[in-house]
Design a protein around this motif. Structure first.
Motif, PDB file in Angstrom:
ATOM      1  N   ASP A 281      -4.916   1.890   8.769  1.00 52.75           N
ATOM      2  CA  ASP A 281      -4.483   0.808   9.666  1.00 52.75           C
ATOM      3  C   ASP A 281      -3.126   1.124  10.293  1.00 52.75           C
ATOM      4  N   TRP A 282      -2.237   1.720   9.491  1.00 50.92           N
ATOM      5  CA  TRP A 282      -0.898   2.048  10.014  1.00 50.92           C
ATOM      6  C   TRP A 282      -0.981   3.088  11.118  1.00 50.92           C
ATOM      7  N   VAL A 283      -1.758   4.150  10.890  1.00 50.40           N
ATOM      8  CA  VAL A 283      -1.903   5.200  11.901  1.00 50.40           C
ATOM      9  C   VAL A 283      -2.496   4.628  13.184  1.00 50.40           C
ATOM     10  N   GLN A 284      -3.498   3.756  13.035  1.00 52.60           N
ATOM     11  CA  GLN A 284      -4.120   3.173  14.225  1.00 52.60           C
ATOM     12  C   GLN A 284      -3.170   2.222  14.946  1.00 52.60           C
ATOM     13  N   SER A 285      -2.336   1.518  14.181  1.00 56.95           N
ATOM     14  CA  SER A 285      -1.397   0.587  14.812  1.00 56.95           C
ATOM     15  C   SER A 285      -0.309   1.326  15.584  1.00 56.95           C
ATOM     16  N   VAL A 286       0.095   2.508  15.088  1.00 55.35           N
ATOM     17  CA  VAL A 286       1.095   3.315  15.777  1.00 55.35           C
ATOM     18  C   VAL A 286       0.489   3.989  17.001  1.00 55.35           C
ATOM     19  N   ASP A 287      -0.849   4.036  17.038  1.00 54.88           N
ATOM     20  CA  ASP A 287      -1.597   4.610  18.163  1.00 54.88           C
ATOM     21  C   ASP A 287      -1.345   6.114  18.320  1.00 54.88           C
ATOM     22  N   PHE A 288      -1.409   6.841  17.207  1.00 54.85           N
ATOM     23  CA  PHE A 288      -1.328   8.299  17.258  1.00 54.85           C
ATOM     24  C   PHE A 288      -2.580   8.838  17.931  1.00 54.85           C
ATOM     25  N   SER A 289      -2.412   9.887  18.715  1.00 52.45           N
ATOM     26  CA  SER A 289      -3.583  10.549  19.286  1.00 52.45           C
ATOM     27  C   SER A 289      -4.277  11.362  18.207  1.00 52.45           C
ATOM     28  N   LEU A 290      -5.558  11.668  18.439  1.00 54.78           N
ATOM     29  CA  LEU A 290      -6.303  12.479  17.467  1.00 54.78           C
ATOM     30  C   LEU A 290      -5.655  13.846  17.307  1.00 54.78           C
TER      31      LEU A 290
ATOM     32  N   MET B 269     -10.426  11.930   5.111  1.00 48.68           N
ATOM     33  CA  MET B 269     -11.773  11.620   5.595  1.00 48.68           C
ATOM     34  C   MET B 269     -11.878  10.224   6.221  1.00 48.68           C
ATOM     35  N   PRO B 270     -11.407   9.163   5.541  1.00 47.14           N
ATOM     36  CA  PRO B 270     -11.459   7.843   6.199  1.00 47.14           C
ATOM     37  C   PRO B 270     -10.658   7.797   7.498  1.00 47.14           C
ATOM     38  N   LEU B 271      -9.539   8.537   7.501  1.00 44.02           N
ATOM     39  CA  LEU B 271      -8.670   8.519   8.681  1.00 44.02           C
ATOM     40  C   LEU B 271      -9.354   9.143   9.895  1.00 44.02           C
ATOM     41  N   VAL B 272      -9.934  10.351   9.733  1.00 39.92           N
ATOM     42  CA  VAL B 272     -10.560  11.015  10.882  1.00 39.92           C
ATOM     43  C   VAL B 272     -11.856  10.314  11.290  1.00 39.92           C
ATOM     44  N   GLN B 273     -12.552   9.690  10.320  1.00 35.85           N
ATOM     45  CA  GLN B 273     -13.768   8.970  10.675  1.00 35.85           C
ATOM     46  C   GLN B 273     -13.458   7.746  11.530  1.00 35.85           C
ATOM     47  N   SER B 274     -12.259   7.180  11.346  1.00 34.71           N
ATOM     48  CA  SER B 274     -11.853   6.051  12.189  1.00 34.71           C
ATOM     49  C   SER B 274     -11.639   6.496  13.635  1.00 34.71           C
ATOM     50  N   TYR B 275     -11.456   7.801  13.838  1.00 33.96           N
ATOM     51  CA  TYR B 275     -11.329   8.370  15.188  1.00 33.96           C
ATOM     52  C   TYR B 275     -12.664   8.924  15.699  1.00 33.96           C
ATOM     53  N   GLY B 276     -13.722   8.800  14.915  1.00 34.25           N
ATOM     54  CA  GLY B 276     -15.033   9.268  15.340  1.00 34.25           C
ATOM     55  C   GLY B 276     -15.277  10.747  15.134  1.00 34.25           C
TER      56      GLY B 276
ATOM     57  N   TRP C 274       0.821  -1.221   0.000  1.00 34.62           N
ATOM     58  CA  TRP C 274       0.000   0.000   0.000  1.00 34.62           C
ATOM     59  C   TRP C 274       0.849   1.263   0.000  1.00 34.62           C
ATOM     60  N   TYR C 275       1.974   1.224   0.729  1.00 32.75           N
ATOM     61  CA  TYR C 275       2.774   2.451   0.841  1.00 32.75           C
ATOM     62  C   TYR C 275       3.463   2.778  -0.484  1.00 32.75           C
ATOM     63  N   GLN C 276       3.828   1.749  -1.258  1.00 33.28           N
ATOM     64  CA  GLN C 276       4.405   2.012  -2.574  1.00 33.28           C
ATOM     65  C   GLN C 276       3.362   2.599  -3.518  1.00 33.28           C
ATOM     66  N   ALA C 277       2.136   2.051  -3.459  1.00 35.22           N
ATOM     67  CA  ALA C 277       1.048   2.576  -4.293  1.00 35.22           C
ATOM     68  C   ALA C 277       0.752   4.025  -3.930  1.00 35.22           C
ATOM     69  N   PHE C 278       0.718   4.299  -2.625  1.00 33.87           N
ATOM     70  CA  PHE C 278       0.419   5.654  -2.146  1.00 33.87           C
ATOM     71  C   PHE C 278       1.493   6.639  -2.610  1.00 33.87           C
TER      72      PHE C 278
END
Length: 438
Positions: free
Chosen positions: A314-323, A355-362, A4-8
């Motif tokens: 998934d990567w951001v959530q796995s690293v457990d970044f705060s909102l 948008m998908p990223l922030v929606q995963s944080y509610g 995914w990171y290469q595609a991105f």
């Protein structure tokens, strides 16, 4: 299938490279789309799907307000009605210290609400207000600063063409997104006025006092009733139709176009030449925006199909970044992009990822939409390539980009403070949309 990171990195990297070669945004995205569908959707089938997406992307009723709101603003400008607003606000303020700066903010806010064009706002105020402010001895901070800063309000205050584009790209309710920007936009305008007051008080030499013609209270009431009330009614009715569910954003936009024409006719400023100029300009701008929207639809699908969007989330959530950390990073990305790209290009690059990223944080998508619009407004005035800076440069001979950046910097700080405020109190953004949803 590549990681995914290469595609991105491939998709984003090729787009930025094409833009660096000065290829127009819409064509840069179309080129990347052709490459993307060939790799991730299978050659011929992918190209067929690209063509199908083109018609599907534009056959969207929610896009109709875009040309209508643009036409509304162009009529307001080309008929000369906009000029009346500035003249009247100037007369109402009398001999208040720094009054021309307040005129720029007050008149520019009204023009923002009626035009939806940030660069048009800066161009008009730069050509009409700056020469007089310069002649009166105003400092750059109280002449150039308010013009550039208030011009950016058109990205936030409804009816904003950029908000309609953002809502369409993100699949949001356009009417509710327009309402979400109203209170933050007005708060920003008031903060600009407060800043002018503080600077005028602490540095009186920045806004020299001079005699102005005095008019009676009755004359002020007459000026308001004849010149400002019709304009205010147009804004109030257009937004009221949306808030109370009486009309869709498209119907409200059509009503706004007719209303501006009627007001211009009452002022005897509606001419065939003005209508033709407004329609021609609106057609060019709308065509450009629709080309960009066409390209962005497939781009979002390719990011999703390649796994880049899901992989990033998934990567951001796995690293457990705060909102807070995620929003701060997004803000930095928007500011950097704002220094190099035009607003719609920024939205095309960021919305499929943000948008998908922030929606995963509610996070509420409407709140995120206003967050993006505020930083787009900031980006227009961010060196080295903020478009508003170059528009203003044409009206301020002898000034450099550095001069303009220094002049607008305190106003950009107001925008950052607004972001902090809406983060702490999200209801500033969400209250009006919640009323419309009932």
């Amino acid at each position: 299938m590549m990681p995914w990171y290469q595609a991105f990195l491939m998709m984003i990297g090729v787009i930025l490279a094409l833009m660096a070669l000065r290829i127009p945004v819409a064509f840069a995205f179309l080129i990347v789309n052709v490459i993307g569908v060939s790799i991730f959707m299978g050659g011929h089938f992918g190209l067929v799907q690209l063509a199908a997406n083109a018609s599907e992307a534009l056959a969207n009723y929610s896009l109709v307000p875009i040309p209508l709101f643009i036409l509304m603003g162009e009529l307001f400008f080309h008929t000369g009605v906009a000029q009346r607003v500035f003249v009247v606000v100037d007369q109402l303020l009398g001999s208040v210290r720094g009054r021309l700066a307040y005129v720029s903010i007050g008149g520019g806010t009204i023009f923002s609400a009626l035009s939806g064009s940030s660069l048009g706002n800066v161009a008009m105020m730069g050509s009409t207000m700056y020469p007089e402010m310069h002649r009166k001895g105003y400092s750059d901070t109280l002449s150039i600063g308010p013009i550039i800063a208030t011009g950016g309000l058109a990205a936030i205050i409804p009816p904003s063409g950029l908000a309609v584009v953002l809502g369409s790209l993100a699949g949001m309710d356009v009417g509710r997104l327009l309402l979400a920007g109203l209170v933050p936009g007005l708060l920003l305008a008031f903060s600009f006025a407060a800043l002018v007051f503080v600077i005028s008080f602490l540095r009186p030499e920045a806004a020299p006092q001079y005699e102005t013609a005095r008019i009676s209270f009755a004359e002020k009431l007459s000026l308001i009733a004849v010149n400002l009330v019709p304009m205010a009614l147009v804004i109030i009715v257009v937004m009221g139709l949306i808030i109370f569910g009486i009309a869709t954003p498209t119907e409200a936009a059509a009503f706004g176009v007719v209303s501006v024409m009627l007001v211009a006719a009452l002022f005897r400023q509606l001419t065939v030449k003005a209508i033709v100029q407004a329609a021609s300009s609106a057609m060019k701008i709308s065509g450009m925006i629709f080309m960009i929207i066409l390209a962005s639809t497939t781009f979002s699908q390719i990011l999703s199909l390649s796994g880049a969007t899901r992989g990033l989330v998934d990567w951001v959530q796995s690293v457990d970044f705060s909102l807070t950390a995620v929003l701060a990073t997004m803000a930095l990305v928007l500011i950097v992009l704002g220094a190099f790209l035009e607003p719609v290009g920024i939205m095309m690059l960021t919305i499929p990822v943000f948008m998908p990223l922030v929606q995963s944080y509610g996070v509420d998508p409407l709140w995120m939409g206003v967050f993006i619009l505020i930083f787009i407004e900031l980006g227009l005035a961010t060196p080295p390539f903020g478009l508003a800076l170059y528009v203003m440069l044409a009206s301020a001979p002898g000034k450099s980009i550095i001069d303009l950046t220094r002049a607008v910097a305190p106003y950009l700080a107001c925008s950052l403070l607004l972001v902090v405020l809406i983060t702490l109190v999200p209801d500033i953004v969400l209250f009006l949309p919640s009323l419309a949803a009932r």
